[in-house]
Structure formats: structure tokens, C-alpha cells
Design an enzyme around this catalytic site. Structure first.
Site, PDB file in Angstrom:
ATOM      1  N   LYS A  10     -80.483  49.579 -32.121  1.00 33.78           N
ATOM      2  CA  LYS A  10     -81.298  49.908 -30.944  1.00 33.78           C
ATOM      3  C   LYS A  10     -81.633  48.672 -30.099  1.00 33.78           C
ATOM      4  O   LYS A  10     -81.433  47.538 -30.549  1.00 33.78           O
ATOM      5  CB  LYS A  10     -82.577  50.615 -31.421  1.00 33.78           C
ATOM      6  CG  LYS A  10     -82.301  51.977 -32.065  1.00 33.78           C
ATOM      7  CD  LYS A  10     -83.604  52.664 -32.425  1.00 33.78           C
ATOM      8  CE  LYS A  10     -83.362  54.049 -32.988  1.00 33.78           C
ATOM      9  NZ  LYS A  10     -84.637  54.732 -33.296  1.00 33.78           N
ATOM     10  N   ARG A  86     -78.548  55.824 -44.137  1.00 35.20           N
ATOM     11  CA  ARG A  86     -79.995  56.071 -44.076  1.00 35.20           C
ATOM     12  C   ARG A  86     -80.727  55.187 -45.086  1.00 35.20           C
ATOM     13  O   ARG A  86     -81.831  54.709 -44.823  1.00 35.20           O
ATOM     14  CB  ARG A  86     -80.300  57.552 -44.309  1.00 35.20           C
ATOM     15  CG  ARG A  86     -79.787  58.410 -43.158  1.00 35.20           C
ATOM     16  CD  ARG A  86     -80.106  59.879 -43.320  1.00 35.20           C
ATOM     17  NE  ARG A  86     -81.527  60.152 -43.187  1.00 35.20           N
ATOM     18  CZ  ARG A  86     -82.173  60.192 -42.031  1.00 35.20           C
ATOM     19  NH1 ARG A  86     -81.544  59.956 -40.903  1.00 35.20           N
ATOM     20  NH2 ARG A  86     -83.449  60.469 -41.998  1.00 35.20           N
ATOM     21  N   HIS A 116     -80.728  53.614 -35.804  1.00 34.36           N
ATOM     22  CA  HIS A 116     -80.682  55.073 -35.884  1.00 34.36           C
ATOM     23  C   HIS A 116     -79.489  55.478 -36.741  1.00 34.36           C
ATOM     24  O   HIS A 116     -78.455  54.799 -36.726  1.00 34.36           O
ATOM     25  CB  HIS A 116     -80.511  55.694 -34.483  1.00 34.36           C
ATOM     26  CG  HIS A 116     -80.190  57.158 -34.535  1.00 34.36           C
ATOM     27  ND1 HIS A 116     -81.168  58.119 -34.666  1.00 34.36           N
ATOM     28  CD2 HIS A 116     -78.999  57.815 -34.552  1.00 34.36           C
ATOM     29  CE1 HIS A 116     -80.578  59.303 -34.732  1.00 34.36           C
ATOM     30  NE2 HIS A 116     -79.259  59.146 -34.674  1.00 34.36           N
TER      31      HIS A 116
HETATM   32  P1  CMP Z   1     -84.622  57.790 -35.051  1.00 38.06           P
HETATM   33  O1  CMP Z   1     -84.180  57.765 -36.461  1.00 38.06           O
HETATM   34  O2  CMP Z   1     -83.691  57.278 -34.008  1.00 38.06           O
HETATM   35  O3  CMP Z   1     -85.042  59.290 -34.663  1.00 38.06           O
HETATM   36  C1  CMP Z   1     -85.994  59.598 -33.693  1.00 38.06           C
HETATM   37  C2  CMP Z   1     -86.738  58.386 -33.220  1.00 38.06           C
HETATM   38  O4  CMP Z   1     -87.995  58.663 -32.647  1.00 38.06           O
HETATM   39  C3  CMP Z   1     -87.088  57.494 -34.409  1.00 38.06           C
HETATM   40  O5  CMP Z   1     -85.952  56.904 -34.949  1.00 38.06           O
HETATM   41  C4  CMP Z   1     -88.088  56.559 -33.770  1.00 38.06           C
HETATM   42  O6  CMP Z   1     -87.469  55.582 -32.949  1.00 38.06           O
HETATM   43  C5  CMP Z   1     -88.845  57.544 -32.899  1.00 38.06           C
HETATM   44  N1  CMP Z   1     -90.049  58.071 -33.576  1.00 38.06           N
HETATM   45  C6  CMP Z   1     -90.111  58.871 -34.651  1.00 38.06           C
HETATM   46  N2  CMP Z   1     -91.401  59.175 -34.958  1.00 38.06           N
HETATM   47  C7  CMP Z   1     -92.153  58.546 -34.039  1.00 38.06           C
HETATM   48  C8  CMP Z   1     -93.543  58.463 -33.809  1.00 38.06           C
HETATM   49  N3  CMP Z   1     -94.425  59.090 -34.600  1.00 38.06           N
HETATM   50  N4  CMP Z   1     -93.971  57.733 -32.766  1.00 38.06           N
HETATM   51  C9  CMP Z   1     -93.097  57.101 -31.948  1.00 38.06           C
HETATM   52  N5  CMP Z   1     -91.738  57.150 -32.124  1.00 38.06           N
HETATM   53  C10 CMP Z   1     -91.283  57.846 -33.148  1.00 38.06           C
END
Ligand code: CMP
Length: 139
Positions: A10, A86, A116
Site C-alpha cells: 500500500k 495473510r 493487502h
Molecule cells: P485490507 O486488508 O486492505 O482490507 C480493508 C482495509 O480497510 C484494511 O486492510 C484497512 O486498510 C482498512 N480498515 C479495516 N478496518 C478499518 C478500521 N476499523 N478503520 C479504518 N480502516 C480500516
């Protein structure tokens, strides 16, 4: 089972110039990049990629962050690649992530969490398809 997953380094991690260190962590887990590209998302594409989160309170902030600078998009292949990547990433919230994971080492907070990965086979298919044009994938 041999699998493919969609992995993204990211904007926060690309800006801090740690793509190489993150690739080493994938390599140590025997995950092989079979396609990769540095991409600068538009807001619309970031919203499309994260459409499952459109009703969440963090959606606007998340999609703004994801297009603040380039991201490094990869298809990783290997044994149980989805779960393997993961594990290499660690928990979504860096504060909860295990020592030695990407998010523990590089993540700034639950949103700016450096990496991600697809969360299952259906998501992997959607996410690889989403970037197939950028990555010049066949079919
Ligand atoms: P990712 O695994 O890319 O999937 C969704 C993304 O949303 C996550 O990683 C974070 O970057 C973001 N995210 C998930 N939960 C939250 C949260 N509670 N507050 C802000 N960002 C979040």
C-alpha cells in the site's frame, strides 16, 4: 493446493521504500510473484476495488489513502498462497499483529497497514480480475 492471491503493497509502504523488504518476506514463505506492477489508483478505482466496504465508516478515508501515491500490485503463487500471504501480513490492525509480520513491522495504524491480501478464493478471483488489464494477464 497451489493457489494464486492478489497482494498489494500500500501507499504508506511504497512511500517508505520498503517494497524490497516485503518481497523478501513473501519469498521466505515460498510465495512467487507471477505478475507485478506499480499502479497509481484513481479514487473511482479505489472505490471499485473496496466496494464491499462501501457502507463502512472508514470507506472515504480508506479510498483516499489508497490513491495518495502508487501501490505495488502483485499476483503471488504458491502452496496455500491465500492463507500464506495473510499470515505473512499479520492482523489487519498492526497493534494486534504478531512480531515479524509485515503489518507489525511497517503498518502505521489499522487503516495505513502497509499490505493487502485476498481473504478467500472468490475474492482472489475478483481481485486478480480487477487488475488483469494493468498486469496484462491473459483470459
Ligand atoms: P485490507 O486488508 O486492505 O482490507 C480493508 C482495509 O480497510 C484494511 O486492510 C484497512 O486498510 C482498512 N480498515 C479495516 N478496518 C478499518 C478500521 N476499523 N478503520 C479504518 N480502516 C480500516
Amino acid at each position: 493446493m497451489n493457489q494464486k492471491t492478489l497482494a498489494i503493497i500500500k501507499p504508506d509502504a511504497v512511500q517508505r521504500n520498503v517494497i524490497g523488504e516485503i518481497l523478501c518476506m513473501a519469498q521466505e514463505r515460498d510465495l512467487v510473484p507471477v505478475a507485478a506492477k506499480l499502479i497509481h489508483l484513481t479514487r473511482e478505482r479505489a472505490q471499485g476495488f473496496y466496494h464491499v466496504h462501501r457502507d463502512k465508516g472508514f470507506f472515504d478515508s480508506l479510498t483516499e489513502y489508497m490513491c495518495e501515491g502508487p501501490i505495488f500490485v502483485m499476483v503471488l503463487e504458491g502452496e496455500e498462497a491465500i492463507e500464506g500471504w495473510r499470515e505473512v501480513m499479520g492482523a489487519t490492525d498492526p497493534a494486534q499483529a504478531t512480531q515479524g509480520t509485515i503489518r507489525k513491522r511497517f503498518g502505521e495504524n489499522i487503516e495505513r497497514n502497509s499490505a493487502h491480501g485476498s481473504d478467500g478464493p472468490d475474492t482472489a478471483r475478483f481481485e486478480i480480475d480487477f487488475f488483469s488489464g494493468d498486469l496484462e494477464l491473459e483470459g
